[in-house]
Write a protein that holds these residues in place. Structure first.
Motif, PDB file in Angstrom:
ATOM      1  N   ASP A 292       0.853  -1.190   0.000  1.00 38.25           N
ATOM      2  CA  ASP A 292       0.000   0.000   0.000  1.00 38.25           C
ATOM      3  C   ASP A 292       0.888   1.239   0.000  1.00 38.25           C
ATOM      4  N   TRP A 293       0.851   1.961  -1.106  1.00 41.61           N
ATOM      5  CA  TRP A 293       1.710   3.130  -1.259  1.00 41.61           C
ATOM      6  C   TRP A 293       0.927   4.428  -1.127  1.00 41.61           C
ATOM      7  N   SER A 294      -0.307   4.354  -0.609  1.00 46.03           N
ATOM      8  CA  SER A 294      -1.091   5.597  -0.580  1.00 46.03           C
ATOM      9  C   SER A 294      -0.525   6.548   0.475  1.00 46.03           C
ATOM     10  N   GLU A 295      -0.465   7.775   0.076  1.00 45.73           N
ATOM     11  CA  GLU A 295       0.081   8.886   0.852  1.00 45.73           C
ATOM     12  C   GLU A 295      -0.378   8.879   2.321  1.00 45.73           C
ATOM     13  N   GLN A 296       0.572   9.018   3.246  1.00 44.70           N
ATOM     14  CA  GLN A 296       0.232   9.012   4.678  1.00 44.70           C
ATOM     15  C   GLN A 296       0.287  10.432   5.246  1.00 44.70           C
ATOM     16  N   HIS A 297      -0.661  10.740   6.115  1.00 46.18           N
ATOM     17  CA  HIS A 297      -0.646  12.042   6.779  1.00 46.18           C
ATOM     18  C   HIS A 297      -0.239  11.831   8.222  1.00 46.18           C
ATOM     19  N   ILE A 298       0.817  12.517   8.627  1.00 46.01           N
ATOM     20  CA  ILE A 298       1.374  12.318   9.954  1.00 46.01           C
ATOM     21  C   ILE A 298       0.975  13.519  10.812  1.00 46.01           C
TER      22      ILE A 298
ATOM     23  N   THR B  79       3.065   3.606   8.429  1.00 45.46           N
ATOM     24  CA  THR B  79       3.464   2.570   7.476  1.00 45.46           C
ATOM     25  C   THR B  79       3.223   3.052   6.059  1.00 45.46           C
ATOM     26  N   LEU B  80       4.193   2.767   5.184  1.00 43.06           N
ATOM     27  CA  LEU B  80       4.045   3.119   3.761  1.00 43.06           C
ATOM     28  C   LEU B  80       4.844   2.091   2.973  1.00 43.06           C
ATOM     29  N   GLY B  81       4.158   1.381   2.048  1.00 41.16           N
ATOM     30  CA  GLY B  81       4.847   0.325   1.308  1.00 41.16           C
ATOM     31  C   GLY B  81       5.493  -0.636   2.290  1.00 41.16           C
ATOM     32  N   PRO B  82       6.768  -0.970   2.067  1.00 34.52           N
ATOM     33  CA  PRO B  82       7.431  -1.903   2.989  1.00 34.52           C
ATOM     34  C   PRO B  82       7.993  -1.189   4.223  1.00 34.52           C
TER      35      PRO B  82
ATOM     36  N   THR C 231      11.441   2.344  -4.288  1.00 35.50           N
ATOM     37  CA  THR C 231      10.931   2.344  -2.902  1.00 35.50           C
ATOM     38  C   THR C 231      11.256   3.627  -2.143  1.00 35.50           C
ATOM     39  N   ILE C 232      11.710   4.655  -2.864  1.00 32.52           N
ATOM     40  CA  ILE C 232      12.095   5.861  -2.139  1.00 32.52           C
ATOM     41  C   ILE C 232      10.890   6.748  -1.842  1.00 32.52           C
ATOM     42  N   THR C 233      10.855   7.228  -0.617  1.00 32.10           N
ATOM     43  CA  THR C 233       9.747   8.079  -0.173  1.00 32.10           C
ATOM     44  C   THR C 233      10.290   9.434   0.278  1.00 32.10           C
ATOM     45  N   VAL C 234       9.385  10.409   0.382  1.00 27.68           N
ATOM     46  CA  VAL C 234       9.790  11.729   0.882  1.00 27.68           C
ATOM     47  C   VAL C 234       8.852  12.151   1.998  1.00 27.68           C
ATOM     48  N   LEU C 235       9.382  12.977   2.884  1.00 32.30           N
ATOM     49  CA  LEU C 235       8.595  13.536   3.974  1.00 32.30           C
ATOM     50  C   LEU C 235       8.421  15.019   3.657  1.00 32.30           C
ATOM     51  N   GLU C 236       7.151  15.453   3.568  1.00 29.69           N
ATOM     52  CA  GLU C 236       6.855  16.792   3.078  1.00 29.69           C
ATOM     53  C   GLU C 236       6.249  17.634   4.201  1.00 29.69           C
TER      54      GLU C 236
ATOM     55  N   LEU D 235      13.481   5.208  10.172  1.00 25.40           N
ATOM     56  CA  LEU D 235      12.866   4.372   9.134  1.00 25.40           C
ATOM     57  C   LEU D 235      13.269   2.921   9.361  1.00 25.40           C
ATOM     58  N   THR D 236      12.326   2.014   9.283  1.00 22.47           N
ATOM     59  CA  THR D 236      12.668   0.578   9.281  1.00 22.47           C
ATOM     60  C   THR D 236      11.877  -0.091   8.167  1.00 22.47           C
ATOM     61  N   ASN D 237      12.317  -1.287   7.796  1.00 23.18           N
ATOM     62  CA  ASN D 237      11.621  -2.052   6.772  1.00 23.18           C
ATOM     63  C   ASN D 237      10.892  -3.167   7.494  1.00 23.18           C
ATOM     64  N   HIS D 238       9.556  -3.189   7.402  1.00 18.29           N
ATOM     65  CA  HIS D 238       8.848  -4.159   8.245  1.00 18.29           C
ATOM     66  C   HIS D 238       8.960  -5.593   7.732  1.00 18.29           C
ATOM     67  N   GLU D 239       9.651  -5.775   6.598  1.00 16.20           N
ATOM     68  CA  GLU D 239       9.919  -7.153   6.163  1.00 16.20           C
ATOM     69  C   GLU D 239      11.203  -7.687   6.779  1.00 16.20           C
ATOM     70  N   GLU D 240      12.021  -6.766   7.282  1.00 20.51           N
ATOM     71  CA  GLU D 240      13.275  -7.220   7.886  1.00 20.51           C
ATOM     72  C   GLU D 240      13.008  -7.696   9.298  1.00 20.51           C
ATOM     73  N   LYS D 241      13.838  -8.623   9.734  1.00 22.09           N
ATOM     74  CA  LYS D 241      13.701  -9.120  11.104  1.00 22.09           C
ATOM     75  C   LYS D 241      14.114  -8.005  12.057  1.00 22.09           C
ATOM     76  N   PRO D 242      13.524  -7.950  13.255  1.00 24.34           N
ATOM     77  CA  PRO D 242      13.912  -6.907  14.197  1.00 24.34           C
ATOM     78  C   PRO D 242      15.393  -7.040  14.522  1.00 24.34           C
ATOM     79  N   GLY D 243      16.017  -5.931  14.644  1.00 22.59           N
ATOM     80  CA  GLY D 243      17.435  -5.952  15.028  1.00 22.59           C
ATOM     81  C   GLY D 243      18.369  -6.090  13.847  1.00 22.59           C
ATOM     82  N   VAL D 244      17.822  -6.353  12.655  1.00 20.60           N
ATOM     83  CA  VAL D 244      18.719  -6.486  11.500  1.00 20.60           C
ATOM     84  C   VAL D 244      18.857  -5.136  10.814  1.00 20.60           C
TER      85      VAL D 244
END
Lengths: 445, 445
Positions: free
Chosen positions: A314-320, A328-331, A400-405, A436-445
């Motif tokens: 899911d790549w839909s724009e997130q509002h923080i 969460t955005l994409g991976p 997979t690159i994102t920006v914070l606006e 930033l973390t990748n939620h597909e990666e194992k924690p701590g990696v």
């Protein structure tokens, strides 16, 4: 030497006599010899000198020296002082890599603004030999055996025909002044080890190592060009691209080691590795449907084709909207928290920004063509697409690159570089830390 | 290890499980481990052991050891004793090269006579790394960066996946007996220097050097296959061969480093070198008619084509009627004189033959397809064409080879090897010395 220099330029069509050339000059023997050769040959040149400010007085001494030499030769000189350590720290880069990124980005700007045709660097043949041996220890393919290219886009290497010894002799014969390079930018452990330990031993085996190897490299460069032609033809015949997906005709993957090499060359751009290439070839005649994952792409071995598609997160724009929290955005997962302004991470996946400049809700989204920002350490804006080219990012990386606006301004090219306008300064009272973390990666990696 | 061994065989289609394989076994750890692996995997194998008689008792000890090991394993064993020193002397070869020629010629015969599908040698990955580094010091092109081929005609290398350390560990784990290789056949100074000085240093740079480099080599081998395909296609499109000449379409030599690589790959077979390739490319757009010479061929840059023709010396058969004198054939000059039977030269261009077996007039002529002789040191006849294949002679080399005939029997493949039936023996009373020179060479060269 001058004759060989001109022959080398003509032979590889590096530039024409009337082209204005920008020379990257550190003040060391290689670049000073190059400056001398270009002026002796009557070229119109300018000089670009980077002061990386890594050695205090010594760096400033180099700068003065180069400026003075150019004045004497009546050659225009451009000098830039870089906050190299800060940039390296912010971006989680080695000092070496940081200096490299900064200088090439600046050179590009100079070429553009002052209409130089090409940028010349003082690399000589010893640099090329060292590069090849380094590439060998890194498992490179044929590309890596061809050494430093004489021409790469607008960057040319007019000294590549000469050995370090020849360059030093030329400088001595012509009483060219230069400064010992104490910058340790070349103090890369591996390269120095090869320079001082391995090359001298290879020269024991063949005292004319350089001449022999130069011929070998020239053959390999020719063969590499053949390879590129063959690859282009293969792609043209076997690959179909549509907006949603890329299809590789399985018939183009019939047999032989050629197929591994072709497929790898193609899919590595999408983030797949050589091991996966082997497994994909192995899966060609198995049950259709086998899937392979790269960080940003999915590859499926289907009946008639292999399909490559962007991964369907899911790549839909997130509002923080709130200060503390996780999103969460994409991976990706992004967390933010208050932090003392002094704390800065060395990991590019962390950013510390001045809260006073941030306007909530922030928008976190995929980058888009046309986006631009003010890269940290630069005093002008830059298109993201150019920034990615300078960083040599692959298609897969870019996907997979994102920006914070913040209020329509990019504050962070997430995981890559913060915007200069949002950086923490001595005046900052309140800072925010983004991780930033990748939620597909194992924690701590 | 056994599993990796079988995977490696399947992956590169080295042989099928039911194929009978001949193993070259010296008695050293590599070949003994290979023998163990093949028998453990249930293959039908035979063993060939060469006794080069270079180390007296030690050589005989190896022979006994291998014979005994094969008896225990119930594997047929073939042993041959070579007069290596004599052969090297007669042929002006290093002991190393002589041993190589003798063993491969004998292996070929064994494959033929006993119907083995392939010959397996115990080369491992360390041998391949050493070969690449040697090739680098010799200016090799892409071919040289791909290491030892896993398969080359009927020769296969089933241990190439493993490092020396892995092979030694396998031998230790399985209590495989082997004999330290004191033969010094591998005591090639350059190779040992690389093995003991350079590789360990590269491993300091990358402790997983072997795995990394193996991946690199696999990519290069794939790319090399692409290159060979491209070269074949280029030849098909650009080369026309007739009985008198070879024509290369100049349109196929338009531009780019590809052209140098293609042309060099083609004309090197005819004895032209890389320097000449560059000069030929340079001459393409000049005045037509420029000529280039290789020992046996003439290359002319014409208007539309480049032509390659055999050089037009007088090749008509010479009759040698008197004992002392000088004779000319093609580019060659042959002199003969009486000599004490004990004197033997170490130059392949000299031959000392037993006069009692020579019947005058001798005939000196170019070799012909169908010619055969009894190569010195072998007890059977061999076709010259096969002999040249074993010696890996190029088209250019073969073009200038002559034979000396006595009553219809070939006494000397001139400049290469004498016939066993004409050699000097302890019974020889009267010998003749033949010396070949090339009248295009300067005296004393």
């Amino acid at each position: 030497m001058l004759e060989q220099f001109l022959n080398h330029i003509d032979r590889f069509a590096l530039c024409r006599r009337e082209d204005p050339i920008l020379l990257a000059v550190s003040g060391g023997v290689d670049s000073m010899a190059m400056l001398h050769l270009f002026t002796a040959a009557g070229f119109t040149v300018g000089v670009a000198h980077c002061n990386f400010q890594l050695r205090g007085k010594d760096s400033d001494g180099d700068e003065d020296f180069v400026a003075q030499a150019c004045k004497t030769l009546n050659v225009p000189v451009f000098v830039h002082r870089f906050e190299t350590e800060a940039y390296a720290w912010e971006n989680g880069l080695s000092t070496q890599m940081a200096a490299r990124e900064l200088r090439y980005a600046w050179f590009d700007d100079l070429l553009e603004i002052h209409h130089y045709t090409a940028l010349a660097t003082g690399h000589h043949f010893d640099d090329s030999m060292e590069t090849i041996l380094l590439n060998i220890t890194r498992g490179a393919a044929t590309d890596g055996m061809a050494g430093i290219p004489v021409k790469n886009g607008r960057v040319i290497r007019p000294l590549l025909f000469a050995t370090r010894a020849q360059v030093e002799k030329y400088a001595a014969d012509h009483r060219i002044k230069w400064r010992e390079d104490k910058s340790n930018l070349t103090d890369d452990y591996q390269r120095n080890f090869i320079r001082h330990k391995i090359i001298p031993q290879l020269k024991e085996l063949n005292p004319s190592l350089e001449t022999t190897w130069q011929n070998g490299i020239e053959k390999i460069q020719g063969e590499l060009a053949i390879l590129h032609d063959a690859f282009d033809a293969w792609c043209k015949n076997s690959i179909t691209r549509t907006a949603e997906k890329i299809a590789i005709d399985k018939k183009a993957l019939n047999h032989g080691p050629q197929v591994n090499a072709m497929l790898w060359r193609f899919i590595k751009t999408y983030g797949f590795n050589y091991e996966q290439t082997r497994e994909i070839i192995h899966a060609l005649n198995g049950q259709p449907g086998k899937k392979f994952l790269a960080p940003a792409f999915l590859l499926v071995v289907d009946r008639e084709n292999i399909f490559i598609t962007p991964r369907s997160e899911d790549w839909s724009e997130q509002h923080i909207g709130t200060v503390n929290g996780r999103h969460t955005l994409g991976p990706w997962r992004l967390s933010l928290e208050d932090t003392p302004p002094a704390v800065r991470g060395s990991d590019p996946r962390e950013a510390v920004l001045d809260a006073a400049h941030l306007q909530f809700p922030l928008v976190w989204r995929k980058w888009r063509a046309g986006d631009f920002f003010h890269p940290l350490g630069m005093d002008h804006k830059k298109k993201l697409s150019d920034f990615f080219i300078d960083k040599k990012l692959s298609v897969a990386d870019k996907e997979t690159i994102t920006v914070l606006e913040s209020a329509g301004q990019i504050a962070w090219v997430v995981g890559h570089r913060i915007d200069d306008r949002f950086k923490v300064t001595p005046q900052t009272q309140h800072a925010l830390r983004f991780v930033l973390t990748n939620h597909e990666e194992k924690p701590g990696v």
